[in-house]
Design a protein around this motif. Sequence first.
Motif, short mmCIF file in Angstrom:
data_model
loop_
_atom_site.label_atom_id
_atom_site.label_comp_id
_atom_site.label_asym_id
_atom_site.label_seq_id
_atom_site.Cartn_x
_atom_site.Cartn_y
_atom_site.Cartn_z
N UNK A 174 0.86 -1.18 0.00
CA UNK A 174 0.00 0.00 0.00
C UNK A 174 0.89 1.23 0.00
N UNK A 175 0.89 1.92 -1.12
CA UNK A 175 1.81 3.04 -1.34
C UNK A 175 1.23 4.35 -0.83
N UNK A 176 2.11 5.18 -0.29
CA UNK A 176 1.72 6.51 0.16
C UNK A 176 2.76 7.51 -0.34
N UNK A 177 2.41 8.79 -0.29
CA UNK A 177 3.32 9.80 -0.83
C UNK A 177 3.04 11.17 -0.22
N UNK A 178 4.11 11.90 0.02
CA UNK A 178 4.00 13.29 0.46
C UNK A 178 5.31 14.01 0.14
N UNK A 179 5.19 15.20 -0.43
CA UNK A 179 6.37 16.04 -0.72
C UNK A 179 7.46 15.27 -1.46
N UNK A 180 7.05 14.53 -2.49
CA UNK A 180 7.99 13.77 -3.33
C UNK A 180 8.61 12.57 -2.63
N UNK A 181 8.19 12.29 -1.41
CA UNK A 181 8.66 11.09 -0.72
C UNK A 181 7.63 9.99 -0.89
N UNK A 182 8.08 8.84 -1.36
CA UNK A 182 7.19 7.68 -1.54
C UNK A 182 7.55 6.63 -0.49
N UNK A 183 6.54 6.12 0.18
CA UNK A 183 6.77 5.04 1.11
C UNK A 183 5.61 4.05 1.05
N UNK A 184 5.74 2.95 1.76
CA UNK A 184 4.68 1.92 1.80
C UNK A 184 4.35 1.61 3.25
N UNK A 185 3.11 1.25 3.49
CA UNK A 185 2.75 0.79 4.82
C UNK A 185 3.62 -0.42 5.15
N UNK A 186 4.28 -0.38 6.30
CA UNK A 186 5.32 -1.38 6.57
C UNK A 186 4.87 -2.55 7.43
N UNK A 187 3.56 -2.71 7.60
CA UNK A 187 3.10 -3.85 8.40
C UNK A 187 1.84 -4.51 7.85
N UNK A 188 1.26 -3.99 6.75
CA UNK A 188 0.08 -4.62 6.16
C UNK A 188 0.21 -4.66 4.63
N UNK A 189 -0.48 -5.62 4.03
CA UNK A 189 -0.55 -5.76 2.59
C UNK A 189 -2.02 -5.95 2.20
N UNK A 190 -2.36 -5.62 0.97
CA UNK A 190 -3.72 -5.90 0.53
C UNK A 190 -3.70 -7.10 -0.42
N UNK A 191 -4.84 -7.78 -0.51
CA UNK A 191 -4.96 -8.92 -1.41
C UNK A 191 -6.34 -8.91 -2.04
N UNK A 192 -6.51 -9.72 -3.09
CA UNK A 192 -7.78 -9.75 -3.84
C UNK A 192 -8.37 -11.16 -3.82
N UNK A 193 -9.71 -11.21 -3.71
CA UNK A 193 -10.41 -12.48 -3.83
C UNK A 193 -11.79 -12.20 -4.42
N UNK A 194 -12.05 -12.82 -5.56
CA UNK A 194 -13.34 -12.66 -6.24
C UNK A 194 -13.69 -11.20 -6.50
N UNK A 195 -12.68 -10.44 -6.89
CA UNK A 195 -12.90 -9.05 -7.26
C UNK A 195 -12.99 -8.08 -6.09
N UNK A 196 -12.82 -8.55 -4.87
CA UNK A 196 -12.85 -7.70 -3.69
C UNK A 196 -11.50 -7.75 -2.98
N UNK A 197 -11.23 -6.71 -2.17
CA UNK A 197 -9.92 -6.60 -1.53
C UNK A 197 -10.04 -6.67 -0.01
N UNK A 198 -9.01 -7.26 0.62
CA UNK A 198 -8.89 -7.32 2.06
C UNK A 198 -7.46 -7.02 2.48
N UNK A 199 -7.17 -7.18 3.78
CA UNK A 199 -5.84 -6.88 4.32
C UNK A 199 -5.28 -8.10 5.05
N UNK A 200 -3.97 -8.29 4.92
CA UNK A 200 -3.24 -9.29 5.69
C UNK A 200 -2.01 -8.63 6.29
#
Length: 511
Positions: free
Chosen positions: A130-156
């Motif tokens: 999960x990507x985030x951005x502010x003032x030209x700095x790009x980072x990712x959430x460092x403890x969760x990921x998203x996934x897809x199942x049957x066209x819908x999304x959840x978190x692990x």
Amino acid sequence: MSGNRGRRFEDTSPKLNKKKVVALILAVVVLIMIIISLKNLLTTTGNTGKVSALTTYISVYKDNKWGVIDNSGKIIIEPTYDEMIIVPNKNKDIFICVYDVNYENSTYKTKVLNKSGKEILENYNLVEAIENQKNNEVWHEDDVLKFERNGKYGLINFKGKEILKPEYTKIYALQGTEKTIVLENENGKGIFSTVSNDIVVEVKYSEITSINDNYENGYIVKNLNNKCGIIGNDKKVILEEKYSEIKNIESKDYAVVIENEGEPIKVINKNGETLLQSGFDSIEKVNSDEFIIIKDGKYGVIDKTGKEVIPNSYEDIKPSFLGYYIAKKDGKYGVINAKDNTTKIEFQYENINYVKETDFLQAEKDNYTTDIIDRNFDKKLEEVIVSDINVKGGYFRIRKDGNYKYYNFKFEEKENREVLLGNTLFLIKENGKYGYINKAGEKVVDTKYDDAKEQNEFGYSAVKLDGKWGVLKDNGSVLMEPSVDLEENLYIDFIGEFHKHKDLSLNVYTK
């Protein structure tokens, strides 16, 4: 296609514009240095000066392919992928690879690898960071990921434990705000906090914005009836949803609202009580209990009773030390004493910024240098270039007349050995040439280089000779002779033989 699919650099990528104004270049470099100083974990082992064995992982780009290296420069994932490999947490061996990309129908696949190249989290489809951005700095959430199942999304989480069931049409970060994830489904939008691992704003709103980049201060929400309110990160309603508009002035105590469409704006407190409703066209920012306003196209300041603090006669106003404001008049910046509206710093600077963490002013001159001014309005340093502000380390570095100097926030000059506590090498300059000493002050690298950088957090030192850059190890021995042309790079840094990519918005190395 998802915006998180990764980024791809082509050989035909645009070159840096060498005609950019020098001031812009300096601003970008300083911004990057501040970001690095605030974000990077200093990998040191006590005060021994020994570079730590703590492993860090970084995306690399080589021969038009993507891979991963560690902080020793060792290749962990061979550069064989067409899309950038995402490393959500630099200290964990979780690497998200994108493949089988079809740009015509916007489809792709992902897989997650560990440091052994083994696929993990195989029970989940289309796992993404999960990507985030502010003032030209790009980072990712460092403890969760998203996934897809049957066209819908959840978190692990990173261990593969399901945190949210796949019930959402979209999951993405609230831009600029850490640990805050937007959930969308047919009912609207809501907020999931990775701090509490809970939904803190119910999924039913048409719009959600954070009050500022601190998730603790809550969120402005707009419901499906176009009425706005404010909800805290603790799920409590701060302002009920009855306002036509709430303007974000980044305050946890006050709000600027329009109660009903067509009515003028007013200032209320968090109890909904009206404080101000006349004497301004717009409220731009709150500073303690004072408000920066615009009236008739000019900036001024009033207090919470509506009393004029600074007349609306300026082109810009922003907060400074308590009781003082930075203001712009006739195209130049100065500082005003709000108590008696007198000029404390003459209007002679191209820009002035108050650096809250260091409690000083950076006043930029028209020759692209900076004066450093303390809260007593004494010029502590004049016509310097600020090249690094390290809040965590408690120092800043300036450049003047081609030489670097270090100061703590009391403006006491320090040797680099006194502030760079994790380093094993320290830059010196003699007769216009650069070399290195160790912690004992002994010269370990002769002063023979035309340019050089302080040792970085990974233990590498960049050196320049005859227009080319090379790398030294943490003991001063040569890892790579100067052989790389980096004239288009604003920031020079190496991990092994890989150097920082010229796109500074990404933490990517290449060679």
